[in-house]
Structure formats: structure tokens, C-alpha cells
Design a protein around this motif. Structure first.
Motif, PDB file in Angstrom:
ATOM      1  N   VAL A 271      75.874 -96.433 -51.162  1.00  0.00           N
ATOM      2  CA  VAL A 271      76.174 -96.654 -49.989  1.00  0.00           C
ATOM      3  C   VAL A 271      75.107 -97.584 -49.166  1.00  0.00           C
ATOM      4  N   ASP A 272      75.689 -98.638 -48.673  1.00  0.00           N
ATOM      5  CA  ASP A 272      74.791 -99.746 -47.995  1.00  0.00           C
ATOM      6  C   ASP A 272      74.655 -99.333 -46.597  1.00  0.00           C
ATOM      7  N   ALA A 273      73.541 -98.537 -46.242  1.00  0.00           N
ATOM      8  CA  ALA A 273      73.338 -98.046 -44.934  1.00  0.00           C
ATOM      9  C   ALA A 273      72.275 -98.829 -43.887  1.00  0.00           C
ATOM     10  N   ALA A 274      72.180-100.161 -44.695  1.00  0.00           N
ATOM     11  CA  ALA A 274      71.119-101.063 -44.030  1.00  0.00           C
ATOM     12  C   ALA A 274      70.833-100.690 -42.778  1.00  0.00           C
ATOM     13  N   SER A 275      72.004-101.054 -41.907  1.00  0.00           N
ATOM     14  CA  SER A 275      71.863-100.790 -40.540  1.00  0.00           C
ATOM     15  C   SER A 275      72.101 -99.621 -39.846  1.00  0.00           C
ATOM     16  N   GLY A 276      73.150 -98.893 -40.675  1.00  0.00           N
ATOM     17  CA  GLY A 276      73.496 -97.362 -39.916  1.00  0.00           C
ATOM     18  C   GLY A 276      72.761 -96.158 -40.569  1.00  0.00           C
ATOM     19  N   GLY A 277      71.847 -96.258 -41.410  1.00  0.00           N
ATOM     20  CA  GLY A 277      71.186 -95.229 -41.830  1.00  0.00           C
ATOM     21  C   GLY A 277      70.191 -94.535 -40.939  1.00  0.00           C
ATOM     22  N   PHE A 278      69.633 -95.119 -40.059  1.00  0.00           N
ATOM     23  CA  PHE A 278      68.698 -94.669 -39.139  1.00  0.00           C
ATOM     24  C   PHE A 278      69.650 -94.616 -37.658  1.00  0.00           C
ATOM     25  N   VAL A 279      70.992 -94.527 -37.605  1.00  0.00           N
ATOM     26  CA  VAL A 279      71.734 -94.517 -36.614  1.00  0.00           C
ATOM     27  C   VAL A 279      72.626 -93.200 -36.809  1.00  0.00           C
ATOM     28  N   ALA A 280      73.299 -93.272 -37.960  1.00  0.00           N
ATOM     29  CA  ALA A 280      74.377 -92.130 -37.930  1.00  0.00           C
ATOM     30  C   ALA A 280      73.798 -90.595 -38.080  1.00  0.00           C
ATOM     31  N   PRO A 281      73.040 -90.400 -38.685  1.00  0.00           N
ATOM     32  CA  PRO A 281      72.290 -89.184 -38.825  1.00  0.00           C
ATOM     33  C   PRO A 281      71.679 -88.414 -37.334  1.00  0.00           C
ATOM     34  N   PHE A 282      71.641 -89.278 -36.373  1.00  0.00           N
ATOM     35  CA  PHE A 282      71.356 -88.948 -35.083  1.00  0.00           C
ATOM     36  C   PHE A 282      72.431 -88.769 -34.153  1.00  0.00           C
TER      37      PHE A 282
ATOM     38  N   LYS B 243      62.533 -86.409 -34.897  1.00  0.00           N
ATOM     39  CA  LYS B 243      63.935 -86.445 -34.770  1.00  0.00           C
ATOM     40  C   LYS B 243      64.503 -86.645 -33.370  1.00  0.00           C
ATOM     41  N   ARG B 244      63.777 -85.873 -32.343  1.00  0.00           N
ATOM     42  CA  ARG B 244      64.420 -85.926 -31.115  1.00  0.00           C
ATOM     43  C   ARG B 244      64.009 -87.358 -30.578  1.00  0.00           C
ATOM     44  N   GLY B 245      62.898 -87.932 -30.725  1.00  0.00           N
ATOM     45  CA  GLY B 245      62.718 -89.167 -30.356  1.00  0.00           C
ATOM     46  C   GLY B 245      63.757 -90.497 -30.829  1.00  0.00           C
ATOM     47  N   TYR B 246      64.121 -90.321 -32.261  1.00  0.00           N
ATOM     48  CA  TYR B 246      65.057 -91.227 -32.731  1.00  0.00           C
ATOM     49  C   TYR B 246      66.498 -91.046 -32.302  1.00  0.00           C
ATOM     50  N   ARG B 247      66.766 -89.555 -31.863  1.00  0.00           N
ATOM     51  CA  ARG B 247      67.987 -89.617 -31.256  1.00  0.00           C
ATOM     52  C   ARG B 247      68.204 -89.822 -29.636  1.00  0.00           C
ATOM     53  N   SER B 248      66.884 -89.813 -29.150  1.00  0.00           N
ATOM     54  CA  SER B 248      66.954 -90.271 -27.816  1.00  0.00           C
ATOM     55  C   SER B 248      67.246 -91.810 -27.709  1.00  0.00           C
ATOM     56  N   ILE B 249      66.490 -92.316 -28.721  1.00  0.00           N
ATOM     57  CA  ILE B 249      66.904 -93.840 -28.625  1.00  0.00           C
ATOM     58  C   ILE B 249      67.938 -94.268 -29.053  1.00  0.00           C
ATOM     59  N   MET B 250      68.458 -93.788 -30.100  1.00  0.00           N
ATOM     60  CA  MET B 250      70.011 -94.219 -30.663  1.00  0.00           C
ATOM     61  C   MET B 250      70.843 -93.715 -29.583  1.00  0.00           C
ATOM     62  N   MET B 251      70.861 -92.455 -28.942  1.00  0.00           N
ATOM     63  CA  MET B 251      71.951 -92.222 -27.837  1.00  0.00           C
ATOM     64  C   MET B 251      71.981 -93.253 -26.749  1.00  0.00           C
ATOM     65  N   ASN B 252      70.804 -93.643 -26.259  1.00  0.00           N
ATOM     66  CA  ASN B 252      70.426 -94.410 -25.301  1.00  0.00           C
ATOM     67  C   ASN B 252      71.252 -95.932 -25.616  1.00  0.00           C
ATOM     68  N   LEU B 253      70.781 -96.435 -26.872  1.00  0.00           N
ATOM     69  CA  LEU B 253      71.568 -97.593 -27.449  1.00  0.00           C
ATOM     70  C   LEU B 253      73.013 -97.621 -27.386  1.00  0.00           C
ATOM     71  N   THR B 254      73.518 -96.445 -27.939  1.00  0.00           N
ATOM     72  CA  THR B 254      75.059 -95.951 -27.626  1.00  0.00           C
ATOM     73  C   THR B 254      75.459 -96.240 -26.426  1.00  0.00           C
ATOM     74  N   ARG B 255      75.057 -95.442 -25.518  1.00  0.00           N
ATOM     75  CA  ARG B 255      75.331 -95.568 -24.118  1.00  0.00           C
ATOM     76  C   ARG B 255      75.360 -97.139 -23.343  1.00  0.00           C
ATOM     77  N   ILE B 256      74.278 -97.831 -23.891  1.00  0.00           N
ATOM     78  CA  ILE B 256      74.338 -99.360 -23.475  1.00  0.00           C
ATOM     79  C   ILE B 256      75.414 -99.983 -24.026  1.00  0.00           C
TER      80      ILE B 256
ATOM     81  N   GLU C 197      66.535-101.543 -29.795  1.00  0.00           N
ATOM     82  CA  GLU C 197      65.558-100.738 -28.659  1.00  0.00           C
ATOM     83  C   GLU C 197      65.275-101.243 -27.399  1.00  0.00           C
ATOM     84  N   ASP C 198      64.914-102.590 -27.430  1.00  0.00           N
ATOM     85  CA  ASP C 198      64.381-103.081 -26.227  1.00  0.00           C
ATOM     86  C   ASP C 198      65.522-103.818 -25.245  1.00  0.00           C
ATOM     87  N   PHE C 199      66.655-103.518 -25.715  1.00  0.00           N
ATOM     88  CA  PHE C 199      67.737-104.061 -24.763  1.00  0.00           C
ATOM     89  C   PHE C 199      68.239-103.076 -23.771  1.00  0.00           C
ATOM     90  N   SER C 200      67.417-103.121 -22.684  1.00  0.00           N
ATOM     91  CA  SER C 200      67.770-102.059 -21.520  1.00  0.00           C
ATOM     92  C   SER C 200      68.836-102.277 -20.680  1.00  0.00           C
TER      93      SER C 200
END
Length: 515
Positions: free
Chosen positions: A262-273, A356-369, A445-448
Motif C-alpha cells: 500500500v502506497d500511503a505516502a499521502s493518505g497514511g496520516f489522514v485515513a486513520p483519523f 491522536k486527538r491533535g492529528y484528528r483535529s487537524i485532519m478533520m479541519n483540513l477535510t472541512r476546508i 495544515e496552514d491553509f486556513s
């Protein structure tokens, strides 16, 4: 990935970069710099920066710093570079930690044992994040840090190939024609791995309405010479997650002995959260190895990657070198040797700082934006090609609606945005769907939300400007941009390597999405 640079001939180097005729203008030799308080009053400011040969004499450190810094102002602003997945923001505390570790050679475990221990902690955390089996010491997962996902993928391909060769040798069968199955939308490092390690590439091609691998087609491409299947969790073109579970289930159903990397280069820190219940990792029995880029959504500056294997069964022993270096025994499986320790330390900081909570908060914010941006672009009349609501990476891939009969294309839109400082890529899709042009905005992360609003305003302005141009003006502008940007980008490319025909780009004209 680093480009290959051509070394200029002496004649070319002597030409310099000045306008024709200016080389005849003579400047008086500047006086010595004693008593000069300004860098720009020194003789160095009136000289050309060395470009082809090391200068004979030194210069003051303040001058070297300022002149190079001035030279780099021609680069774009990393925070406005919406083409790249690579991290452009870290906290001051971790930047300080990483700067303090710059002198450390990571490979020197004897001298820097705690740095090695920090890598071990990172591997353990990442392996557990990917649901690696941890029930037995003998069968437990293992992994290592790499310079990036490119090296991690090379190691994954190499281990699959060697394991397949060993199996074929034991069975007394031919082992000279290995192949690997993958989507034609793979990142170029997969093409490199196959070519460097002499593995035939077998592609599942995209279509004009499917941009990921077809699981059924992929499994049908497998034969006795297949070393493995590559499945991507977060494609570089549209950010979609490929259906790893269906590939796994088909292999199990058909009783095919073929591993999945599995090439999770980009998604490996996104999908789990964002989608923790999505099965794509070691929960699937055919998944034997996974790579991830720490310098993408792992939130670390480039370059650091990680690769994890399910168990020692899938990493042949003969690939691992047991060496004694500077007084310490160590097991090594890497394409590199010496490297800095800063990025590994940066990864550890992020994982314990955020949790885990911090990563989840960041990834959820990025998903919303990302969803907010997609909704705005759809309102402007664009066709959205990426998945929303967390079903893919936090990015938006979009294109102009052909039904509207625009006199311009996606490349013209991004050139207009570039005038405002935004770097938004436009490219054609993968082979067999290359008639589609698209643009892509990566939400980092810095794209508000505020920056997103500014981007939407500038996209509106770009469309308004282009709509006011007649067709001839648009064509002239595009030709001007194409001619000048091409000259800038490729002036150092060696002509011997141009027009190759062995890669997907050479065969199909594929443009690689920026990663």
C-alpha cells in the motif's frame, strides 16, 4: 526526487546571463571594502554571483548570506504553493529541536543511541496506527525511516521481488521475468523502482470517469511472475483512496498468492483519523507492507518517510545487512547511509505533541476546508473530480465544464492565478484519460478558511479576466507563457536524455501530478 542537471560547457559558462552587448560595458574595479558598512556598498554586490566554478577567494559570511537570500527571493512563497503535499509549517519549538540536531549523522547509532531509540518509537507508533500485528515477538512488524516515500517504495518493491525470486527458486521455476501490477496514475517513483530493479510494469489504466485502479482488472493482470500489487491510499491526481479491500478479497477468493504493498505516502496520516473504519491497512491479510511520507500529512518538513512490513516473512533476511559501524552492531536495510537526524526527531515531536486527538483535529479541519472550497468552486461552475466528506485526501481536483464553451483552458486559469502569487498546478490525467485537463488545490495544515476565501476571490477574478479576453488574445498569452516557462524550467536539462520513450510520459505524454 531530484532533477538531473547538465554541466554547462566552458563556452556556455563564459556567456553569462547579461543582455547582448552589455558584456562590453566595463565597471571600474571596486575599492577594497575596509570601512564599508553596507553589504550593497561592497565589491561583491557589483559582481556576478559564482555560477559554474568555485571562486578563488572567500567572502564575508554576512555577504554570502545576504546575496544568496536575495537570490532565493525569486522562489515562490511556500505557503501559497498549493501544488505540493509537502509540509510548510511547523512550530518554533520543533524547529529549534531540528536545528539542534543538524550536526547529527543519524546512522551513527553508537554515538547517538537516543536518536536511534526515537526512530524505533516512531516505527512502533506508525505500525500500530496501521493496525500491524503485535501479538507475537517472532511475527511482529518491523520498519525503518527513509529519506521519503520514494526510498520506502524502492525498499518495498525490492523485498517483494526478492521474496518472489526465493519462492520460484525453491520450486525450481524460472525467476527471470518478474512483474508488478499498478495503476497508471502512480507517482513516478513506482516507474523508477520497476525500471531500476528490472521488474515489468503492468498497468490498470484510468478511464474518463474512473481515476483509480480497477480491482477486478488488477487481479486479472496477476500471473505466476507477479511480485505484488500496488494500491494507493490517496492518489496524487484526485486524492482518491483505491479499494484495497476489494483487491484483497478477490485475491483471497481466487486463492492467489500475491501480496499487496500500500502506497500511503499521502493518505497514511489522514485515513486513520478521518475514516478510521476504512479497511486498507494490515487488517487485510494480503497487505504485507505500507509506506507513508512523514513530510506530507505527517506534518514534518522534508524529507522523511517510513516503511513498515507485516512480519519478517515479507522482508527476506538476505536483504538486511548486519554491520558494525563506529562500535555498534546494527541491522540495516536502506538505499542510503549517512543522513541527518532532524526529520526523525521532528516526526517524534509531532506525534507526541499532537497525539491522536491533535492529528484528528487537524485532519478533520483540513477535510472541512477542502469540502468548503469544493462547494465554492462548484458554485463557480467547475466540475469537481475529487471525493469529499473524507472519502479522499483533503484536496480539490477540478476542471472547467466543457459544456460552457470556454475560449481558454485550465492552464490559462492557473497562469492567471500565478500573477497573484498562487501556485496551482494544471495537468492532464493519466494515460487513457489524458484528454481530461484538471487543476488541483492541496489543503495543507496552514491553509486556513481565511486563505481559502482569498483563493476563491482570486479564482473569480481570473475567470472574469479570461472571459473578457477574445480567443486570439488568450491563445497569444498562453503561447507566451508556455514558451517562456519552458525555457526557464529546462535550460539545464541534458539533451541526451530528452525525448525518451521508456516511461509513461514518453509513451503516452503523461504529466506527473506534483506531490
Amino acid at each position: 526526487m531530484v532533477h538531473l542537471t547538465s554541466v554547462p560547457s566552458d563556452a556556455t559558462a563564459r556567456q553569462g546571463s547579461v543582455a547582448d552587448g552589455l558584456e562590453k560595458v566595463r565597471f571600474d574595479d571596486p575599492a577594497e571594502d575596509e570601512g564599508v558598512t553596507s553589504i550593497y556598498g561592497s565589491r561583491f554586490a557589483a559582481q556576478e554571483l559564482p555560477q559554474h566554478e568555485m571562486p578563488d577567494h572567500e567572502m564575508p559570511k554576512e555577504v554570502a548570506y545576504r546575496l544568496i537570500r536575495d537570490d532565493l527571493t525569486l522562489d515562490g512563497n511556500p505557503m501559497l504553493n498549493l501544488a505540493s503535499f509537502v509540509t510548510t509549517y511547523m512550530e518554533e519549538e520543533v524547529e529549534k529541536l531540528m536545528a539542534e540536531a543538524l550536526p547529527k549523522n543519524f546512522i551513527d547509532y553508537e554515538e547517538y543511541p537516543q536518536t536511534a531509540e526515537i526512530q524505533n518509537r516512531c516505527v512502533s507508533m506508525i505500525a500500530r496506527m496501521f493496525n500491524a500485528p503485535t501479538h507475537s515477538e517472532d511475527e511482529s512488524a518491523m520498519g525503518t525511516s527513509t529519506v521519503g516515500s520514494s526510498e520506502a517504495i524502492m525498499l518495498g518493491v525490492l523485498s517483494m521481488k526478492r521474496r518472489w525470486q526465493n519462492k520460484r527458486k525453491e520450486e525450481g521455476k524460472d525467476y527471470s521475468r518478474p512483474n508488478i501490477v499498478m495503476n497508471a496514475a502512480v507517482q513516478v517513483c513506482w516507474e523508477k523502482a520497476a525500471r531500476y530493479f528490472e521488474v515489468e510494469e503492468r498497468y490498470s489504466f484510468c478511464t474518463e470517469d474512473r481515476y483509480v485502479i480497477d480491482p477486478e482488472e488488477a487481479v486479472n493482470l496477476v500471473d505466476e511472475n507477479t511480485i505484488g500489487i500496488c494500491a494507493i491510499v490517496g492518489t496524487t491526481y484526485t486524492g482518491e483512496y483505491e479499494d484495497v479491500k476489494t483487491i484483497n478479497d478477490l485475491l483471497v477468493k481466487k486463492n492467489i498468492d500475491c501480496p499487496i504493498h500500500v502506497d500511503a505516502a499521502s493518505g497514511g496520516f489522514v485515513a486513520p483519523f478521518v475514516v478510521p473504519d476504512l479497511p486498507w491497512d494490515f487488517r487485510l491479510e494480503k497487505v504485507v507492507s505500507i509506506n507513508v511520507s512523514g513530510h506530507k500529512y505527517g506534518l514534518v518538513y522534508p524529507g522523511v518517510g517510513w516503511v513498515v512490513w507485516r512480519s519478517p516473512e515479507f522482508l527476506p533476511k538476505e536483504l538486511v545487512f548486519n554491520i558494525n559501524y563506529l562500535g555498534a552492531d546494527q541491522a540495516s536495510f536502506t538505499l542510503n547511509f549517512s543522513k541527518g537526524a532532524s526529520q526523525v526527531i521532528g516526526q517524534y515531536y509531532q506525534m507526541i505533541r499532537l497525539g491522536k486527538r491533535g492529528y484528528r483535529s487537524i485532519m478533520m479541519n483540513l477535510t472541512r476546508i477542502s469540502d468548503y472550497l469544493a462547494a465554492n468552486l462548484k458554485q463557480l461552475g467547475f466540475i469537481i473530480m475529487s471525493k469529499g466528506a473524507g472519502q479522499g485526501l483533503p484536496l480539490v481536483a477540478f476542471r472547467l465544464d466543457p459544456a460552457k464553451g470556454h475560449q481558454y483552458d485550465e492552464f490559462a486559469v492557473v497562469h492567471q492565478l500565478r500573477e497573484r502569487g498562487w501556485v496551482v498546478p494544471a495537468y492532464t490525467m493519466a494515460p487513457h484519460s489524458e484528454s481530461l485537463k484538471l487543476m488541483r488545490v492541496v489543503v495543507r495544515e496552514d491553509f486556513s478558511r481565511s486563505r481559502c476565501d482569498n483563493l476563491v476571490k482570486d479564482i473569480k477574478l481570473a475567470l472574469q479576466t479570461l472571459n473578457e479576453m477574445d480567443k486570439k488574445t488568450v491563445e497569444n498569452h498562453q503561447e507566451h507563457v508556455k514558451r517562456n516557462t519552458a525555457a526557464t524550467k529546462h535550460k539545464n536539462s541534458h539533451p541526451h536524455y530528452s525525448k525518451e520513450k521508456h516511461s509513461l510520459q514518453g509513451k503516452h505524454g503523461k504529466t506527473h501530478a506534483v506531490c
